[in-house]
Design a protein around this motif. Structure first.
Motif, mmCIF file in Angstrom:
data_model
loop_
_atom_site.group_PDB
_atom_site.id
_atom_site.type_symbol
_atom_site.label_atom_id
_atom_site.label_comp_id
_atom_site.label_asym_id
_atom_site.label_seq_id
_atom_site.Cartn_x
_atom_site.Cartn_y
_atom_site.Cartn_z
ATOM 1 N N ILE A 169 0.821 -1.210 0.000
ATOM 2 C CA ILE A 169 0.000 0.000 0.000
ATOM 3 C C ILE A 169 0.860 1.267 0.000
ATOM 4 O O ILE A 169 2.019 1.247 0.387
ATOM 5 C CB ILE A 169 -0.945 0.038 1.224
ATOM 6 N N SER A 170 0.233 2.377 -0.395
ATOM 7 C CA SER A 170 0.921 3.671 -0.380
ATOM 8 C C SER A 170 1.114 4.122 1.060
ATOM 9 O O SER A 170 0.183 4.130 1.858
ATOM 10 C CB SER A 170 0.066 4.698 -1.137
ATOM 11 N N ARG A 171 2.360 4.449 1.384
ATOM 12 C CA ARG A 171 2.674 4.948 2.728
ATOM 13 C C ARG A 171 3.866 5.875 2.628
ATOM 14 O O ARG A 171 4.657 5.770 1.684
ATOM 15 C CB ARG A 171 2.941 3.800 3.691
ATOM 16 N N SER A 172 3.995 6.786 3.573
ATOM 17 C CA SER A 172 4.988 7.843 3.449
ATOM 18 C C SER A 172 5.853 7.954 4.686
ATOM 19 O O SER A 172 5.490 7.500 5.760
ATOM 20 C CB SER A 172 4.291 9.193 3.247
ATOM 21 N N ASP A 173 6.973 8.641 4.502
ATOM 22 C CA ASP A 173 7.839 8.955 5.622
ATOM 23 C C ASP A 173 7.269 10.176 6.344
ATOM 24 O O ASP A 173 6.637 11.031 5.718
ATOM 25 C CB ASP A 173 9.246 9.281 5.102
ATOM 26 N N ALA A 174 7.494 10.260 7.650
ATOM 27 C CA ALA A 174 7.091 11.443 8.405
ATOM 28 C C ALA A 174 7.889 12.638 7.893
ATOM 29 O O ALA A 174 9.068 12.506 7.569
ATOM 30 C CB ALA A 174 7.341 11.224 9.891
ATOM 31 N N LEU A 175 7.259 13.785 7.839
ATOM 32 C CA LEU A 175 7.899 14.983 7.291
ATOM 33 C C LEU A 175 9.211 15.295 7.997
ATOM 34 O O LEU A 175 10.235 15.556 7.352
ATOM 35 C CB LEU A 175 6.939 16.174 7.381
ATOM 36 N N GLU A 176 9.204 15.231 9.322
ATOM 37 C CA GLU A 176 10.442 15.579 10.057
ATOM 38 C C GLU A 176 11.581 14.609 9.729
ATOM 39 O O GLU A 176 12.744 14.980 9.711
ATOM 40 C CB GLU A 176 10.204 15.679 11.578
ATOM 41 N N ASN A 177 11.220 13.360 9.423
ATOM 42 C CA ASN A 177 12.228 12.362 9.068
ATOM 43 C C ASN A 177 12.840 12.652 7.700
ATOM 44 O O ASN A 177 14.058 12.552 7.507
ATOM 45 C CB ASN A 177 11.581 10.977 9.080
ATOM 46 N N VAL A 178 11.981 13.026 6.736
ATOM 47 C CA VAL A 178 12.474 13.398 5.393
ATOM 48 C C VAL A 178 13.433 14.580 5.514
ATOM 49 O O VAL A 178 14.523 14.589 4.924
ATOM 50 C CB VAL A 178 11.305 13.775 4.446
ATOM 51 N N LEU A 179 13.043 15.567 6.307
ATOM 52 C CA LEU A 179 13.872 16.769 6.462
ATOM 53 C C LEU A 179 15.203 16.430 7.117
ATOM 54 O O LEU A 179 16.254 16.948 6.736
ATOM 55 C CB LEU A 179 13.124 17.833 7.276
ATOM 56 N N LYS A 180 15.154 15.510 8.085
ATOM 57 C CA LYS A 180 16.376 15.072 8.774
ATOM 58 C C LYS A 180 17.330 14.394 7.782
ATOM 59 O O LYS A 180 18.523 14.660 7.751
ATOM 60 C CB LYS A 180 15.998 14.088 9.889
ATOM 61 N N ASN A 181 16.764 13.491 6.948
ATOM 62 C CA ASN A 181 17.579 12.799 5.945
ATOM 63 C C ASN A 181 18.140 13.771 4.905
ATOM 64 O O ASN A 181 19.291 13.662 4.488
ATOM 65 C CB ASN A 181 16.764 11.704 5.250
ATOM 66 N N ALA A 182 17.323 14.745 4.511
ATOM 67 C CA ALA A 182 17.777 15.745 3.533
ATOM 68 C C ALA A 182 18.947 16.538 4.117
ATOM 69 O O ALA A 182 19.941 16.810 3.428
ATOM 70 C CB ALA A 182 16.633 16.686 3.171
ATOM 71 N N TYR A 183 18.839 16.870 5.389
ATOM 72 C CA TYR A 183 19.916 17.621 6.050
ATOM 73 C C TYR A 183 21.195 16.774 6.119
ATOM 74 O O TYR A 183 22.292 17.262 5.822
ATOM 75 C CB TYR A 183 19.477 18.066 7.446
ATOM 76 N N LYS A 184 21.038 15.478 6.463
ATOM 77 C CA LYS A 184 22.194 14.562 6.525
ATOM 78 C C LYS A 184 22.905 14.516 5.177
ATOM 79 O O LYS A 184 24.126 14.542 5.091
ATOM 80 C CB LYS A 184 21.727 13.135 6.873
ATOM 81 N N ILE A 185 22.102 14.439 4.104
ATOM 82 C CA ILE A 185 22.678 14.393 2.749
ATOM 83 C C ILE A 185 23.443 15.682 2.467
ATOM 84 O O ILE A 185 24.563 15.666 1.961
ATOM 85 C CB ILE A 185 21.563 14.177 1.693
ATOM 86 N N SER A 186 22.841 16.816 2.824
ATOM 87 C CA SER A 186 23.485 18.111 2.530
ATOM 88 C C SER A 186 24.819 18.237 3.263
ATOM 89 O O SER A 186 25.751 18.878 2.777
ATOM 90 C CB SER A 186 22.562 19.270 2.896
ATOM 91 N N GLN A 187 24.933 17.577 4.427
ATOM 92 C CA GLN A 187 26.173 17.632 5.204
ATOM 93 C C GLN A 187 27.308 16.839 4.559
ATOM 94 O O GLN A 187 28.457 16.960 4.947
ATOM 95 C CB GLN A 187 25.934 17.110 6.638
ATOM 96 N N GLN A 188 26.956 15.991 3.582
ATOM 97 C CA GLN A 188 27.978 15.176 2.892
ATOM 98 C C GLN A 188 28.574 15.924 1.698
ATOM 99 O O GLN A 188 29.322 15.344 0.929
ATOM 100 C CB GLN A 188 27.343 13.876 2.374
ATOM 101 N N GLY A 189 28.158 17.172 1.515
ATOM 102 C CA GLY A 189 28.705 17.926 0.384
ATOM 103 C C GLY A 189 28.016 17.611 -0.927
ATOM 104 O O GLY A 189 28.500 17.963 -2.008
ATOM 105 N N ILE A 190 26.861 16.932 -0.855
ATOM 106 C CA ILE A 190 26.115 16.607 -2.075
ATOM 107 C C ILE A 190 25.266 17.808 -2.466
ATOM 108 O O ILE A 190 24.613 18.414 -1.633
ATOM 109 C CB ILE A 190 25.254 15.342 -1.841
ATOM 110 N N LYS A 191 25.304 18.150 -3.735
ATOM 111 C CA LYS A 191 24.666 19.389 -4.186
ATOM 112 C C LYS A 191 23.217 19.217 -4.652
ATOM 113 O O LYS A 191 22.470 20.157 -4.718
ATOM 114 C CB LYS A 191 25.463 19.979 -5.364
#
Length: 442
Positions: A169-191
């Motif tokens: 079924i369709s299910r999603s990540d919690a918004l705060e979790n997506v934002l946390k992961n996005a921040y982690k990615i940005s800290q790796q120098g990924i553009k």
């Protein structure tokens, strides 16, 4: 330390699979494994499978064979969509030791004891109804771009598709979790981050196992636009009926979201769209394209299309061809219809012969080349920002502009993973675009 086991991964299929492989690989590293390339000798090989195309099934056997050639004592595990749909079939492939379905793949390290080979592949797969929880994932590998999973599964019942059977079924990540992961990615120098999922426009549904939308896709887009350190965000693929005008308008003014949309069409014939059980008619698609062009004239618009669906006559196909030819789009991803077990379309009448399917596919691929060329030509003389990738290809470095024009310039390692203001000058023989730097330091 020399006793550390080595694990290698092979991913078939979509961006979503890549993001999940990356997450599974990090779990192995946490358990004390060293990750190596698939071309290297490893103690264990993990293959993340796909069920979307006929080829993916056949490729699986070849990949297992390759792993066995590198190390015939290696432990081989299969995970992913095909592992959920046909676990027994994969387990019977010579050399396969473990097959994990949709709910088990993220717990793979729990299923591994001593890595000794099994006489017969061991299967742990669930009824797909049990896949009702969400595991967040993101890929970090290609330094310039990361895939961030925001949603999984699908509630649509398209008659040709096995994804709901493979992913639930369709299910999603919690918004705060997506934002946390996005921040982690940005800290790796990924553009650049590419948002991925099965049906990302449906974001917000079933965050906590319910069907209520806690947040909408627009909420997600707005929140991600605020994350510090991200230079670019790209929406990978979104259903036309779920791409709302508000989202298009927001992207046009956004700080980080780029003017690039990939919108599945599948057929330009309303009759065939009905047989496919798609949730829109072609008129909706025209509206979406017109809206994008109105607020982002230079946007890149990609289209998925399926040829040879049961009952597709020459007239239906020409309807699709002419519809796409007249539409102001930038490129096509063409899929030749292939029958999948347990789908409604597999039992439909008026099957289109294979040679007709491939002829139609060839015609649309030709149209795609023409469309991409016209789009690139429309961009010559305009200024853009390019993000350079990491590979030296025959003395050139390539990159993509924010609106997905592929550019090239002579190789310079200092350009890797950097953004530059450029002017597009001319189209090269290989179809990519030559450029001039506008910022002096390059």
């Amino acid at each position: 330390m020399e006793n550390r086991k080595k694990v290698a991964f092979y991913t078939l299929g979509c961006k979503l699979n890549f993001s999940e492989t990356s997450t599974i690989a990090r779990n192995f590293q946490d358990e004390g494994f060293d990750r190596v390339d698939f071309e290297e000798v490893a103690d264990m090989y993990v293959i993340n499978t796909c069920s979307v195309t006929e080829n993916a099934d056949k490729q699986f056997k070849q990949i297992v064979k390759k792993a066995m050639k590198l190390n015939d004592k290696a432990f081989v595990a299969a995970v992913g969509c095909y592992a959920q749909l046909k676990p027994e079939e994969l387990a019977a492939v010579d050399g396969v030791d473990l097959v994990l379905g949709a709910t088990e793949k993220f717990k793979i390290t729990d299923y591994i004891n001593d890595l000794s080979k099994n006489d017969m592949g061991e299967v742990h797969s669930c009824e797909i109804e049990e896949a009702d929880f969400y595991v967040g994932s993101y890929s970090i590998g290609d330094r310039t771009r990361a895939f961030l999973k925001v949603q999984d599964g699908c509630d649509y019942k398209c008659t040709y598709c096995t994804i709901p059977l493979a992913r639930g079924i369709s299910r999603s990540d919690a918004l705060e979790n997506v934002l946390k992961n996005a921040y982690k990615i940005s800290q790796q120098g990924i553009k650049e981050i590419v948002l991925t999922g099965v049906n990302i426009g449906d974001y917000g549904k079933g965050e906590f196992g319910n069907k209520k939308h806690e947040h909408t896709f627009l909420d997600l887009v707005k929140a991600l636009d605020e994350v510090e350190g991200i230079e670019r965000l790209r929406i990978s693929s979104i259903e036309p009926n779920l791409l709302k005008n508000e989202t298009i308008e927001f992207v046009s003014k956004s700080r980080t979201f780029v003017p690039h949309f990939h919108i599945p069409l599948q057929s330009g014939s309303n009759e065939i769209l009905g047989k496919m059980k798609r949730r829109y008619q072609r008129e909706v698609y025209v509206d979406r394209v017109n809206k994008i062009r109105e607020v982002m004239p230079n946007a890149c618009i990609g289209v998925d299309v399926i040829v040879g669906f049961p009952g597709e006559t020459d007239e239906h196909f020409l309807e699709t061809y002419n519809f796409l030819n007249e539409l102001d789009i930038s490129y096509l991803h063409v899929f030749t219809y292939s029958e999948r077990d347990n789908t409604e379309a597999a039992t439909m009448e008026n099957v289109v012969p294979m040679n007709v399917r491939s002829k139609r596919s060839k015609m649309l691929r030709g149209l795609s080349v023409k469309k991409r060329r016209a789009f690139y030509e429309s961009q010559i003389g305009t200024n853009h920002t390019v993000l350079f990738e990491g590979e030296n290809k025959e003395g050139y470095i390539h990159g993509f502009t924010e609106n997905y024009v592929k550019v090239k310039t002579p190789w310079n390692p200092e350009l890797v993973n950097t953004l530059h203001e450029i002017n597009l000058t001319r189209i090269d023989e290989d179809g990519s675009v030559r450029m001039e730097f506008l910022n002096v330091e390059a």
